[in-house]
Every structure is written in structure tokens, then in C-alpha cells.
Write a protein that holds these residues in place. Structure first.
Motif, PDB file in Angstrom:
ATOM      1  N   ALA A   1      -1.735  -6.721 -17.807  1.00  0.00           N
ATOM      2  CA  ALA A   1      -1.694  -7.496 -16.557  1.00  0.00           C
ATOM      3  C   ALA A   1      -0.447  -7.145 -15.753  1.00  0.00           C
ATOM      4  O   ALA A   1      -0.509  -6.979 -14.525  1.00  0.00           O
ATOM      5  N   TRP A   2       0.682  -7.041 -16.453  1.00  0.00           N
ATOM      6  CA  TRP A   2       1.925  -6.640 -15.791  1.00  0.00           C
ATOM      7  C   TRP A   2       1.805  -5.224 -15.231  1.00  0.00           C
ATOM      8  O   TRP A   2       2.243  -4.953 -14.105  1.00  0.00           O
ATOM      9  N   TRP A   3       1.192  -4.329 -15.984  1.00  0.00           N
ATOM     10  CA  TRP A   3       1.038  -2.937 -15.540  1.00  0.00           C
ATOM     11  C   TRP A   3       0.198  -2.857 -14.268  1.00  0.00           C
ATOM     12  O   TRP A   3       0.540  -2.135 -13.338  1.00  0.00           O
ATOM     13  N   LEU A   4      -0.894  -3.622 -14.217  1.00  0.00           N
ATOM     14  CA  LEU A   4      -1.752  -3.634 -13.030  1.00  0.00           C
ATOM     15  C   LEU A   4      -1.013  -4.224 -11.822  1.00  0.00           C
ATOM     16  O   LEU A   4      -1.122  -3.699 -10.702  1.00  0.00           O
ATOM     17  N   ALA A   5      -0.286  -5.308 -12.044  1.00  0.00           N
ATOM     18  CA  ALA A   5       0.448  -5.918 -10.937  1.00  0.00           C
ATOM     19  C   ALA A   5       1.550  -4.994 -10.441  1.00  0.00           C
ATOM     20  O   ALA A   5       1.770  -4.867  -9.227  1.00  0.00           O
ATOM     21  N   ARG A   6       2.229  -4.324 -11.353  1.00  0.00           N
ATOM     22  CA  ARG A   6       3.266  -3.385 -10.939  1.00  0.00           C
ATOM     23  C   ARG A   6       2.659  -2.213 -10.173  1.00  0.00           C
ATOM     24  O   ARG A   6       3.219  -1.733  -9.184  1.00  0.00           O
ATOM     25  N   ARG A   7       1.481  -1.784 -10.621  1.00  0.00           N
ATOM     26  CA  ARG A   7       0.797  -0.690  -9.923  1.00  0.00           C
ATOM     27  C   ARG A   7       0.446  -1.117  -8.499  1.00  0.00           C
ATOM     28  O   ARG A   7       0.586  -0.340  -7.552  1.00  0.00           O
ATOM     29  N   GLU A   8      -0.008  -2.382  -8.348  1.00  0.00           N
ATOM     30  CA  GLU A   8      -0.301  -2.876  -7.004  1.00  0.00           C
ATOM     31  C   GLU A   8       0.962  -2.943  -6.158  1.00  0.00           C
ATOM     32  O   GLU A   8       0.953  -2.556  -4.983  1.00  0.00           O
ATOM     33  N   ALA A   9       2.060  -3.407  -6.741  1.00  0.00           N
ATOM     34  CA  ALA A   9       3.322  -3.480  -5.999  1.00  0.00           C
ATOM     35  C   ALA A   9       3.752  -2.095  -5.526  1.00  0.00           C
ATOM     36  O   ALA A   9       4.194  -1.929  -4.382  1.00  0.00           O
ATOM     37  N   ARG A  10       3.620  -1.094  -6.375  1.00  0.00           N
ATOM     38  CA  ARG A  10       4.005   0.264  -5.991  1.00  0.00           C
ATOM     39  C   ARG A  10       3.078   0.826  -4.925  1.00  0.00           C
ATOM     40  O   ARG A  10       3.511   1.546  -4.015  1.00  0.00           O
ATOM     41  N   GLY A  11       1.777   0.485  -5.035  1.00  0.00           N
ATOM     42  CA  GLY A  11       0.848   0.925  -3.998  1.00  0.00           C
ATOM     43  C   GLY A  11       1.169   0.301  -2.657  1.00  0.00           C
ATOM     44  O   GLY A  11       1.161   0.974  -1.624  1.00  0.00           O
TER      45      GLY A  11
ATOM     46  N   ILE B 200      -7.873  -3.210   4.221  1.00  0.00           N
ATOM     47  CA  ILE B 200      -8.076  -2.896   2.806  1.00  0.00           C
ATOM     48  C   ILE B 200      -7.107  -3.718   1.971  1.00  0.00           C
ATOM     49  O   ILE B 200      -5.924  -3.824   2.301  1.00  0.00           O
ATOM     50  N   ILE B 201      -7.612  -4.301   0.877  1.00  0.00           N
ATOM     51  CA  ILE B 201      -6.762  -5.061  -0.037  1.00  0.00           C
ATOM     52  C   ILE B 201      -6.962  -4.575  -1.467  1.00  0.00           C
ATOM     53  O   ILE B 201      -7.792  -3.705  -1.720  1.00  0.00           O
ATOM     54  N   ASP B 202      -6.190  -5.150  -2.383  1.00  0.00           N
ATOM     55  CA  ASP B 202      -6.296  -4.939  -3.831  1.00  0.00           C
ATOM     56  C   ASP B 202      -5.971  -3.506  -4.238  1.00  0.00           C
ATOM     57  O   ASP B 202      -6.856  -2.665  -4.396  1.00  0.00           O
ATOM     58  N   PHE B 203      -4.690  -3.246  -4.454  1.00  0.00           N
ATOM     59  CA  PHE B 203      -4.203  -1.910  -4.777  1.00  0.00           C
ATOM     60  C   PHE B 203      -3.862  -1.763  -6.261  1.00  0.00           C
ATOM     61  O   PHE B 203      -3.063  -0.915  -6.626  1.00  0.00           O
ATOM     62  N   GLN B 204      -4.498  -2.562  -7.118  1.00  0.00           N
ATOM     63  CA  GLN B 204      -4.186  -2.512  -8.546  1.00  0.00           C
ATOM     64  C   GLN B 204      -4.482  -1.158  -9.178  1.00  0.00           C
ATOM     65  O   GLN B 204      -3.818  -0.761 -10.137  1.00  0.00           O
ATOM     66  N   LEU B 205      -5.499  -0.476  -8.695  1.00  0.00           N
ATOM     67  CA  LEU B 205      -5.914   0.794  -9.296  1.00  0.00           C
ATOM     68  C   LEU B 205      -5.495   2.003  -8.464  1.00  0.00           C
ATOM     69  O   LEU B 205      -5.931   3.122  -8.740  1.00  0.00           O
ATOM     70  N   ALA B 206      -4.656   1.792  -7.472  1.00  0.00           N
ATOM     71  CA  ALA B 206      -4.262   2.885  -6.578  1.00  0.00           C
ATOM     72  C   ALA B 206      -3.460   3.950  -7.326  1.00  0.00           C
ATOM     73  O   ALA B 206      -2.708   3.649  -8.259  1.00  0.00           O
TER      74      ALA B 206
END
Length: 224
Positions: free
Chosen positions: A50-60, A139-145
Motif C-alpha cells: 500500500a505504501w509502495w503504491l501511494a509513493r508511486r502515485e506521489a512520484r507520478g 486524468i486521475i489515479d497515478f498509482q501504476l504510473a
């Protein structure tokens, strides 16, 4: 001596989504309305992904900072991610039937994302496309960017997949406006897509929907 003003804690306005990877809510503070992803109630065994996905979204979001029609990153402290709120509705809630201008603008927006060395990777979901109050796309939701050099073979492949997903929505809502080139893009399926459908998609759906109860569409409620 006058004391310094006390900061007012944000107040939740409405819950948008809750699943095993966190809770998303519409919030309000002294600066206005924003969206918060909170990992506080994530089960212990899922906190790392969960932290990894949220961090990925923050970086995106950091990569597209200042770009119109995407959320702006407000804060990320390792547990809560706050992003700006954009007033509108998801594509499935406000379908852009026959709206050629919407899809032209959506393609320009995608090009801007890709020039920022970013591929979204999750644009097949209509919930990740917004129709703003003025009818324009967002466009929203950048968890997988994914981030990488825009001209690298891998990022160019991911950018084509982003475009192909947009064109699938255009085929649904505005089929008469598809150009011959766009129709060829739709027919050209990448090896990544074929590999995913052949190997991982069914397992992914079972784990995310049945085991983790991970919801893809904000505001639609839990899947049966």
C-alpha cells in the motif's frame, strides 16, 4: 501578547473509496477542498505494498506538477497522500457521447503526460478519466504510473498502450470520429497486452477483487 492562530484539522466531507490499500476521502481544510488517500487502516500485512503504491502515485504526480487537468500533489508524509480536487464526474458517470472536442483534448493531455516522461498505465478504466464541469478531460489515479525517458523503447510502448486505451473509449462514445490511423492503432495489440491477458489478468482479478477487495472505481461502491 496575542497567541498564534490554532491550525484547524481537516474535516472529511465524503468517503470516495475504501479497500485493502487505503481509504480515499474528500476533505476540507482552511485552504479548501482536497482528496486524501489514508493508509492508517491498511492491514499490517499489506502496509508495504500500500505504501509502495501511494509513493508511486506521489512520484507520478510530482512528475506532472503544474500540468492542467491532472491532480496536484499537496502532501505525502508516508501515510497520507493529499492531492487537489477537480470538480467533475468520471467518464462512466457523464459519458462524452459524440463529443469530438473531448477526445481531441484528451489526446493532447496524454501527449503532455508522455512528454513529462510518464506513462499512466491504467487508462482502460473509465473511472480514471474525468469529465470536468466545463466538459474538458482530466486524468486521475497515478498509482501504476511508470517514469522513464519518453524516447526509450519501453516508454514508447507504454505510451502507445495509453493511447490505445483512450481510443477504445473514443470507439465507445464517439466511433464516427475515429480516423483510419486510429483504427489501425486499435488493431495493433502490443506483446505486453497479449502476455498480460494470457498469463496474469485472471489471477490479478481474483486477488484484487476477491481477496483484497481492491476497488478500481472511486465512488461506485464495493463490487459484488
Amino acid at each position: 501578547m496575542d497567541s498564534a492562530p490554532t491550525a484547524v484539522a481537516p474535516v472529511e466531507i465524503a468517503a470516495l473509496k475504501a479497500d485493502s490499500f487505503g481509504r480515499i476521502a474528500l476533505m476540507r481544510d482552511a485552504q479548501g477542498v482536497f482528496v486524501r488517500r489514508d493508509l492508517a487502516h491498511v492491514p499490517l500485512w499489506l502496509r508495504l505494498p500500500a505504501w509502495w503504491l501511494a509513493r508511486r502515485e506521489a512520484r507520478g504526480l510530482e512528475a506532472v506538477r503544474g500540468l492542467d487537468a491532472v491532480p496536484q500533489l499537496l502532501r505525502w508524509d508516508g501515510r497520507r497522500l493529499d492531492r487537489s480536487y477537480m470538480s467533475g464526474a468520471a467518464m462512466y458517470q457523464r459519458p462524452p457521447h459524440g463529443d469530438v472536442a473531448y477526445f481531441h483534448a484528451a489526446r493532447r493531455l496524454l501527449q503532455q503526460l508522455h512528454r513529462r516522461d510518464l506513462a499512466h498505465n491504467d487508462l482502460a478504466k473509465e473511472a480514471n478519466w474525468l469529465v470536468l464541469d466545463d466538459g474538458s478531460p482530466a486524468i486521475i489515479d497515478f498509482q501504476l504510473a511508470s517514469r522513464g525517458h519518453a524516447r526509450s523503447p519501453w516508454m514508447r510502448l507504454l505510451a502507445r498502450e495509453d493511447l490505445r486505451h483512450l481510443l477504445k473509449h473514443k470507439r465507445t462514445y464517439c466511433p464516427h470520429a475515429l480516423t483510419p490511423i486510429e483504427r489501425r492503432v486499435l488493431k495493433r495489440r502490443s506483446w505486453v497486452r497479449e502476455f498480460w491477458f494470457a498469463t496474469g489478468k485472471h489471477g490479478y482479478r481474483f486477488i484484487t477483487r476477491r481477496v483484497l477487495r481492491w476497488e478500481d472505481n472511486e465512488g461506485q461502491g464495493p463490487k459484488p
